[in-house]
Design a protein around this motif. Structure first.
Motif, PDB file in Angstrom:
ATOM      1  N   VAL A   1      -1.049  11.119 -16.798  1.00 39.58           N
ATOM      2  CA  VAL A   1      -0.849  12.319 -17.620  1.00 39.58           C
ATOM      3  C   VAL A   1      -2.029  13.270 -17.468  1.00 39.58           C
ATOM      4  O   VAL A   1      -1.851  14.494 -17.352  1.00 39.58           O
ATOM      5  CB  VAL A   1      -0.662  11.922 -19.104  1.00 39.58           C
ATOM      6  CG1 VAL A   1      -0.724  13.149 -20.008  1.00 39.58           C
ATOM      7  CG2 VAL A   1       0.667  11.185 -19.299  1.00 39.58           C
ATOM      8  N   LEU A   2      -3.234  12.734 -17.458  1.00 40.54           N
ATOM      9  CA  LEU A   2      -4.425  13.576 -17.431  1.00 40.54           C
ATOM     10  C   LEU A   2      -4.699  14.168 -16.048  1.00 40.54           C
ATOM     11  O   LEU A   2      -5.252  15.278 -15.954  1.00 40.54           O
ATOM     12  CB  LEU A   2      -5.647  12.767 -17.888  1.00 40.54           C
ATOM     13  CG  LEU A   2      -5.626  12.288 -19.342  1.00 40.54           C
ATOM     14  CD1 LEU A   2      -6.910  11.534 -19.665  1.00 40.54           C
ATOM     15  CD2 LEU A   2      -5.434  13.459 -20.306  1.00 40.54           C
ATOM     16  N   GLN A   3      -4.345  13.469 -14.979  1.00 37.64           N
ATOM     17  CA  GLN A   3      -4.702  13.938 -13.641  1.00 37.64           C
ATOM     18  C   GLN A   3      -3.557  14.594 -12.889  1.00 37.64           C
ATOM     19  O   GLN A   3      -3.787  15.209 -11.851  1.00 37.64           O
ATOM     20  CB  GLN A   3      -5.243  12.767 -12.809  1.00 37.64           C
ATOM     21  CG  GLN A   3      -6.428  12.063 -13.425  1.00 37.64           C
ATOM     22  CD  GLN A   3      -7.521  13.015 -13.915  1.00 37.64           C
ATOM     23  OE1 GLN A   3      -7.755  14.079 -13.345  1.00 37.64           O
ATOM     24  NE2 GLN A   3      -8.208  12.642 -14.992  1.00 37.64           N
ATOM     25  N   ARG A   4      -2.349  14.518 -13.423  1.00 32.12           N
ATOM     26  CA  ARG A   4      -1.198  15.119 -12.748  1.00 32.12           C
ATOM     27  C   ARG A   4      -1.342  16.637 -12.666  1.00 32.12           C
ATOM     28  O   ARG A   4      -1.780  17.282 -13.623  1.00 32.12           O
ATOM     29  CB  ARG A   4       0.088  14.774 -13.496  1.00 32.12           C
ATOM     30  CG  ARG A   4       1.360  15.368 -12.883  1.00 32.12           C
ATOM     31  CD  ARG A   4       2.574  14.844 -13.614  1.00 32.12           C
ATOM     32  NE  ARG A   4       3.826  15.385 -13.140  1.00 32.12           N
ATOM     33  CZ  ARG A   4       4.466  15.015 -12.053  1.00 32.12           C
ATOM     34  NH1 ARG A   4       3.933  14.070 -11.286  1.00 32.12           N
ATOM     35  NH2 ARG A   4       5.625  15.557 -11.704  1.00 32.12           N
ATOM     36  N   GLU A   5      -0.973  17.199 -11.536  1.00 30.18           N
ATOM     37  CA  GLU A   5      -0.865  18.654 -11.397  1.00 30.18           C
ATOM     38  C   GLU A   5       0.509  19.037 -11.940  1.00 30.18           C
ATOM     39  O   GLU A   5       1.518  18.937 -11.248  1.00 30.18           O
ATOM     40  CB  GLU A   5      -1.015  19.079  -9.941  1.00 30.18           C
ATOM     41  CG  GLU A   5      -1.011  20.580  -9.744  1.00 30.18           C
ATOM     42  CD  GLU A   5      -1.220  20.977  -8.296  1.00 30.18           C
ATOM     43  OE1 GLU A   5      -0.994  22.176  -7.984  1.00 30.18           O
ATOM     44  OE2 GLU A   5      -1.595  20.123  -7.484  1.00 30.18           O
ATOM     45  N   TRP A   6       0.525  19.485 -13.195  1.00 31.18           N
ATOM     46  CA  TRP A   6       1.791  19.690 -13.881  1.00 31.18           C
ATOM     47  C   TRP A   6       2.497  20.950 -13.393  1.00 31.18           C
ATOM     48  O   TRP A   6       1.845  21.971 -13.110  1.00 31.18           O
ATOM     49  CB  TRP A   6       1.576  19.788 -15.394  1.00 31.18           C
ATOM     50  CG  TRP A   6       1.240  18.465 -16.009  1.00 31.18           C
ATOM     51  CD1 TRP A   6       0.005  17.990 -16.320  1.00 31.18           C
ATOM     52  CD2 TRP A   6       2.172  17.430 -16.360  1.00 31.18           C
ATOM     53  NE1 TRP A   6       0.087  16.723 -16.844  1.00 31.18           N
ATOM     54  CE2 TRP A   6       1.410  16.358 -16.885  1.00 31.18           C
ATOM     55  CE3 TRP A   6       3.558  17.311 -16.291  1.00 31.18           C
ATOM     56  CZ2 TRP A   6       2.011  15.178 -17.330  1.00 31.18           C
ATOM     57  CZ3 TRP A   6       4.158  16.143 -16.731  1.00 31.18           C
ATOM     58  CH2 TRP A   6       3.378  15.089 -17.242  1.00 31.18           C
TER      59      TRP A   6
END
Length: 323
Positions: free
Chosen positions: A136-141
């Protein structure tokens, strides 16, 4: 307030097979009413709905638990609502210091004023809660052009709470009358889950919350009485930030009254509310000091039917507000 008229509408929905059952609760002028109708369970055997049936409150978690706790930390000075989440989660998109996700603020998440997608099947990316949090924190959303109501906002706020308090969501006190770990036999079951391969009862229906081992967007359980107690405390406290408009349809955490919203058209402009995917809802009218909750397990035994919950919510709201 036509409580009996609202119950009639609920019974019509039950008789038509659109929902198994429901608990309706309302507060007005110091008077409080609570009633159960229909079934708590259809399968594997029929069980009656009771006033004390415990519900998976789904996204009511966002307002009953997460919003309240985030605003509490803001009042204590632990966070500035207009600061970016990186004030507490410095490792958010840590491999790209220019990433747009690093600019998102606490207030924007509370009001769903971010470009995050509405939902993501996080549970399909792995089974370890710590790894999924890192995902969740490192995903390129994917960045949307227009803000929408997004579970991602509250998953991130849940991680904020875990960082501030140094413990997982499920270890936190959810407040009087609420729990993250109910006794299964007290609960209205939700869905026969194709992913978990069983009927879900006494554990969170939301797949992402289950995979994360607790989250800020879902996971809270409670009875109709507990939800009314919470509503009474808010009516006595006054609207404060949760009544302050952040957009035409949103406040801090809550939805504002607007045309076509789930609370119906008969309530005052001072009304806020929230719903949950499992079939739950809570509304508070600060102008009239009225509150009501409609709790159903409309996803039992499957979500893949038309329950008519949207129409029922609006009809019940209008009945309770005199239409």
């Amino acid at each position: 307030m036509s409580f009996d008229r609202a119950l009639d509408l609920i019974e019509v929905a039950i008789d038509a097979g659109r929902i198994p059952g429901a608990v309706l609760g309302a507060i007005e002028g110091g008077e409080r009413r609570l009633a159960a109708r229909g079934l708590a369970a259809r399968v594997p055997a029929e069980e009656p709905m009771r006033e004390g049936t415990v519900f998976d409150l789904a996204s009511l978690t966002k307002v009953i638990f997460t919003t309240e706790r985030i605003l509490h930390h803001a009042r204590l000075g632990h966070i500035d609502l207009d600061s970016p989440l990186t004030a507490v989660i410095p490792d958010l998109r840590q491999y790209d210091m220019t990433a747009w996700e690093r600019q998102v603020t606490f207030r924007q998440c509370l009001g769903h004023q971010t470009p995050f997608p509405a939902v993501e099947p996080i549970y399909t990316y792995g089974s370890d809660p710590a790894t999924l949090r890192a995902f969740v924190l490192q995903r390129e959303w994917r960045r949307l052009a227009v803000p929408v109501y997004s579970d991602i906002n509250y998953i991130l706020l849940g991680i904020v709470l875990e960082r501030i308090e140094g413990q997982g969501i499920r270890a936190m006190d959810p407040g009087p009358g609420f729990t993250f770990a109910p006794a299964a036999e007290t609960c209205a079951p939700t869905e026969i889950c194709s992913w978990r391969g069983r009927l879900i009862r006494g554990e969170v229906h939301d797949e992402n919350c289950h995979a994360l081992g607790g989250s800020g967007h879902a996971g809270l359980f409670g009875t109709g009485a507990a939800v009314l107690d919470f509503a009474q405390r808010l009516l006595e406290r006054g609207p404060g930030l949760i009544g302050e408009a952040l957009s035409d349809t949103r406040t801090h955490g809550w939805e504002r009254r607007h045309p076509g919203w789930p609370g119906g058209d008969a309530c005052s402009s001072g009304t806020i509310g929230h719903t949950g995917f499992t079939g739950t809802g809570l509304w508070l009218d600060f102008d009239t000091r009225r509150a009501w909750t409609l709790l159903t397990n409309r996803v039992h035994p499957t979500r893949h039917v038309e329950s008519g919950i949207g129409d029922l919510r609006r009809q019940v709201g209008d009945a309770l507000n005199g239409v």
